[in-house]
Design an enzyme around this catalytic site. Structure first.
Site, PDB file in Angstrom:
ATOM      1  N   GLU A 266      23.291 -27.226  23.338  1.00 37.39           N
ATOM      2  CA  GLU A 266      24.221 -27.073  24.461  1.00 37.39           C
ATOM      3  C   GLU A 266      24.903 -25.708  24.462  1.00 37.39           C
ATOM      4  O   GLU A 266      25.387 -25.243  23.447  1.00 37.39           O
ATOM      5  CB  GLU A 266      25.291 -28.192  24.444  1.00 37.39           C
ATOM      6  CG  GLU A 266      25.985 -28.424  23.128  1.00 37.39           C
ATOM      7  CD  GLU A 266      25.327 -29.521  22.297  1.00 37.39           C
ATOM      8  OE1 GLU A 266      24.113 -29.677  22.393  1.00 37.39           O
ATOM      9  OE2 GLU A 266      26.025 -30.193  21.540  1.00 37.39           O
TER      10      GLU A 266
ATOM     11  N   ASP B 173      23.944 -40.239  19.824  1.00 37.39           N
ATOM     12  CA  ASP B 173      24.557 -38.912  19.758  1.00 37.39           C
ATOM     13  C   ASP B 173      25.742 -38.911  18.803  1.00 37.39           C
ATOM     14  O   ASP B 173      26.680 -38.125  18.967  1.00 37.39           O
ATOM     15  CB  ASP B 173      24.991 -38.475  21.167  1.00 37.39           C
ATOM     16  CG  ASP B 173      25.301 -36.985  21.236  1.00 37.39           C
ATOM     17  OD1 ASP B 173      26.020 -36.573  22.171  1.00 37.39           O
ATOM     18  OD2 ASP B 173      24.837 -36.240  20.347  1.00 37.39           O
TER      19      ASP B 173
ATOM     20  N   LYS C 247      24.371 -37.818  12.719  1.00 36.88           N
ATOM     21  CA  LYS C 247      22.888 -37.779  12.739  1.00 36.88           C
ATOM     22  C   LYS C 247      22.257 -38.629  11.634  1.00 36.88           C
ATOM     23  O   LYS C 247      21.175 -39.156  11.822  1.00 36.88           O
ATOM     24  CB  LYS C 247      22.402 -36.327  12.656  1.00 36.88           C
ATOM     25  CG  LYS C 247      23.081 -35.412  13.679  1.00 36.88           C
ATOM     26  CD  LYS C 247      23.135 -36.008  15.081  1.00 36.88           C
ATOM     27  CE  LYS C 247      24.167 -35.315  15.965  1.00 36.88           C
ATOM     28  NZ  LYS C 247      24.460 -36.073  17.206  1.00 36.88           N
TER      29      LYS C 247
ATOM     30  N   ASP D 113      19.825 -37.387  20.793  1.00 34.35           N
ATOM     31  CA  ASP D 113      20.196 -35.978  20.918  1.00 34.35           C
ATOM     32  C   ASP D 113      20.062 -35.294  19.554  1.00 34.35           C
ATOM     33  O   ASP D 113      20.092 -35.948  18.512  1.00 34.35           O
ATOM     34  CB  ASP D 113      21.647 -35.853  21.415  1.00 34.35           C
ATOM     35  CG  ASP D 113      22.011 -34.423  21.802  1.00 34.35           C
ATOM     36  OD1 ASP D 113      23.190 -34.074  21.745  1.00 34.35           O
ATOM     37  OD2 ASP D 113      21.083 -33.653  22.151  1.00 34.35           O
ATOM     38  N   ASN D 114      19.918 -33.969  19.565  1.00 30.06           N
ATOM     39  CA  ASN D 114      20.018 -33.139  18.355  1.00 30.06           C
ATOM     40  C   ASN D 114      18.953 -33.363  17.298  1.00 30.06           C
ATOM     41  O   ASN D 114      19.224 -33.208  16.097  1.00 30.06           O
ATOM     42  CB  ASN D 114      21.393 -33.331  17.689  1.00 30.06           C
ATOM     43  CG  ASN D 114      22.522 -33.200  18.648  1.00 30.06           C
ATOM     44  OD1 ASN D 114      23.252 -34.162  18.903  1.00 30.06           O
ATOM     45  ND2 ASN D 114      22.674 -32.020  19.223  1.00 30.06           N
TER      46      ASN D 114
HETATM   47  O1  LIG Z   1      27.601 -33.661  14.906  1.00 27.45           O
HETATM   48  C1  LIG Z   1      27.319 -33.857  16.082  1.00 27.45           C
HETATM   49  N1  LIG Z   1      27.574 -35.005  16.699  1.00 27.45           N
HETATM   50  C2  LIG Z   1      28.245 -36.071  15.964  1.00 27.45           C
HETATM   51  C3  LIG Z   1      29.035 -36.840  16.975  1.00 27.45           C
HETATM   52  C4  LIG Z   1      30.095 -37.538  16.612  1.00 27.45           C
HETATM   53  C5  LIG Z   1      30.879 -38.289  17.610  1.00 27.45           C
HETATM   54  O2  LIG Z   1      30.570 -39.685  17.475  1.00 27.45           O
HETATM   55  C6  LIG Z   1      31.628 -40.356  16.793  1.00 27.45           C
HETATM   56  N2  LIG Z   1      30.972 -41.164  15.759  1.00 27.45           N
HETATM   57  C7  LIG Z   1      30.251 -40.703  14.723  1.00 27.45           C
HETATM   58  N3  LIG Z   1      29.727 -41.744  14.021  1.00 27.45           N
HETATM   59  C8  LIG Z   1      30.141 -42.874  14.640  1.00 27.45           C
HETATM   60  C9  LIG Z   1      29.933 -44.262  14.411  1.00 27.45           C
HETATM   61  N4  LIG Z   1      29.180 -44.775  13.406  1.00 27.45           N
HETATM   62  C10 LIG Z   1      28.703 -43.991  12.299  1.00 27.45           C
HETATM   63  C11 LIG Z   1      29.810 -43.949  11.240  1.00 27.45           C
HETATM   64  O3  LIG Z   1      30.175 -45.260  10.923  1.00 27.45           O
HETATM   65  N5  LIG Z   1      30.473 -45.146  15.258  1.00 27.45           N
HETATM   66  C12 LIG Z   1      31.212 -44.710  16.312  1.00 27.45           C
HETATM   67  N6  LIG Z   1      31.460 -43.410  16.584  1.00 27.45           N
HETATM   68  C13 LIG Z   1      30.925 -42.512  15.744  1.00 27.45           C
HETATM   69  C14 LIG Z   1      32.541 -39.259  16.284  1.00 27.45           C
HETATM   70  O4  LIG Z   1      33.882 -39.720  16.217  1.00 27.45           O
HETATM   71  C15 LIG Z   1      32.364 -38.185  17.344  1.00 27.45           C
HETATM   72  O5  LIG Z   1      33.080 -38.462  18.515  1.00 27.45           O
HETATM   73  C16 LIG Z   1      26.739 -32.768  16.899  1.00 27.45           C
HETATM   74  C17 LIG Z   1      26.783 -31.472  16.373  1.00 27.45           C
HETATM   75  C18 LIG Z   1      26.274 -30.391  17.077  1.00 27.45           C
HETATM   76  C19 LIG Z   1      26.325 -29.058  16.491  1.00 27.45           C
HETATM   77  C20 LIG Z   1      25.227 -28.210  16.572  1.00 27.45           C
HETATM   78  C21 LIG Z   1      25.262 -26.928  16.003  1.00 27.45           C
HETATM   79  C22 LIG Z   1      26.406 -26.497  15.359  1.00 27.45           C
HETATM   80  F1  LIG Z   1      26.481 -25.259  14.835  1.00 27.45           F
HETATM   81  C23 LIG Z   1      27.529 -27.328  15.279  1.00 27.45           C
HETATM   82  C24 LIG Z   1      27.473 -28.607  15.829  1.00 27.45           C
HETATM   83  C25 LIG Z   1      25.721 -30.599  18.363  1.00 27.45           C
HETATM   84  C26 LIG Z   1      25.693 -31.893  18.895  1.00 27.45           C
HETATM   85  O6  LIG Z   1      25.175 -32.125  20.144  1.00 27.45           O
HETATM   86  C27 LIG Z   1      26.185 -32.975  18.168  1.00 27.45           C
HETATM   87  O7  LIG Z   1      26.094 -34.240  18.730  1.00 27.45           O
HETATM   88 MG   LIG Z   2      24.802 -34.211  20.453  1.00 29.40          MG
END
Ligand SMILES: O=C(NC/C=C/[C@H]1O[C@@H](n2cnc3c(NCCO)ncnc32)[C@H](O)[C@@H]1O)c1cc(-c2ccc(F)cc2)cc(O)c1O
Ligand SMILES: [Mg+2]
Length: 214
Positions: free
Chosen positions: A199, A141, A144, A169-170
């Protein structure tokens, strides 16, 4: 400066949930995000699918990539059998700080290890640092476009074995097209799509469950 969305979510938990009661923490976040301020938690509708897959897998060791505020961390940890462990990975320190407090408020800190840092760096250290042989369950999650590289990394590090379940997810919204292609075309995965909604909205989204065949 004002508070952040995660901080306001934490306040809603502290105000409306009962300490040590994971269900009330989940309900408080869902209420807040549905009626006050949307946030990217897996949410109540997809959460029921997550719950059912978890109950079926009953993992001894689980991994979550992308803790955010800890909503799905609480959903997963509350269903783990005694002695089972969840490792959750988050690289944003501000989000990790809120998540730690939400996980602790739910009383689940003994089942959860929150590791701060990028998944790409931490996955290769999982065996040495946490004595993990392999993960029975992985919830993806985070960003993406990182689902495929991190899945390949889990395979290369021997952190998935026959029967391991990946739940992403997603896969529709925002979408993870390369991931769907990868798991659906690979002879090493048996994949299934669970149709749902983004969600707190009526927009289509869904979860992809992929069983690693070894
Ligand atoms: O973008 C979405 N999720 C991203 C999550 C990021 C979280 O995870 C953390 N994260 C990211 N990459 C890494 C990583 N490793 C990778 C980088 O090194 N290593 C560790 N932590 C990481 C971030 O710091 C955040 O805490 C999303 C969007 C919508 C959405 C739908 C419709 C819309 F209109 C708007 C938004 C709905 C959803 O359910 C979604 O999950
Ligand atoms: Mg998500």
């Amino acid at each position: 400066t004002g508070s952040s969305r995660p901080q306001r979510m934490l306040k809603a938990v502290q105000k409306n949930a009962t300490k040590g009661d994971p269900e009330s923490v989940i309900s408080a976040i869902d209420y807040y995000c549905r009626h006050k301020e949307w946030a990217m938690n897996v949410g109540d509708e997809k959460g029921l699918i997550l719950d059912s897959v978890l109950t079926e897998v009953n993992p001894s060791t689980a991994l979550e990539l992308g803790t955010y505020c800890g909503y799905s961390t609480v959903r997963i940890a509350r269903l783990l059998s005694p002695g089972s462990k969840l490792i959750t990975v988050e690289f944003n320190p501000a989000f990790a700080a809120v998540a730690r407090q939400i996980i602790a408020y739910a009383g689940l800190q003994d089942k959860v290890t929150l590791v701060e840092g990028p998944s790409g760096d931490l996955i290769p250290k999982m065996k040495a640092r946490f004595g993990i042989k392999s993960f029975d369950f992985v919830f993806l999650d985070h960003w993406k476009d990182r689902y495929v590289p991190d899945t390949k990394l889990l395979e290369d590090c021997g952190l998935v074995s026959e029967g391991s379940v990946l739940l992403a997810d997603n896969v529709i919204c925002p979408g993870a097209p390369e991931y769907l292609k990868y798991v659906r075309n690979s002879p090493r995965y048996e994949s299934r799509y669970y149709k749902s909604n983004l969600e707190y909205t009526k927009v289509e989204d869904g979860l992809e469950k992929s069983v690693f065949l070894g």
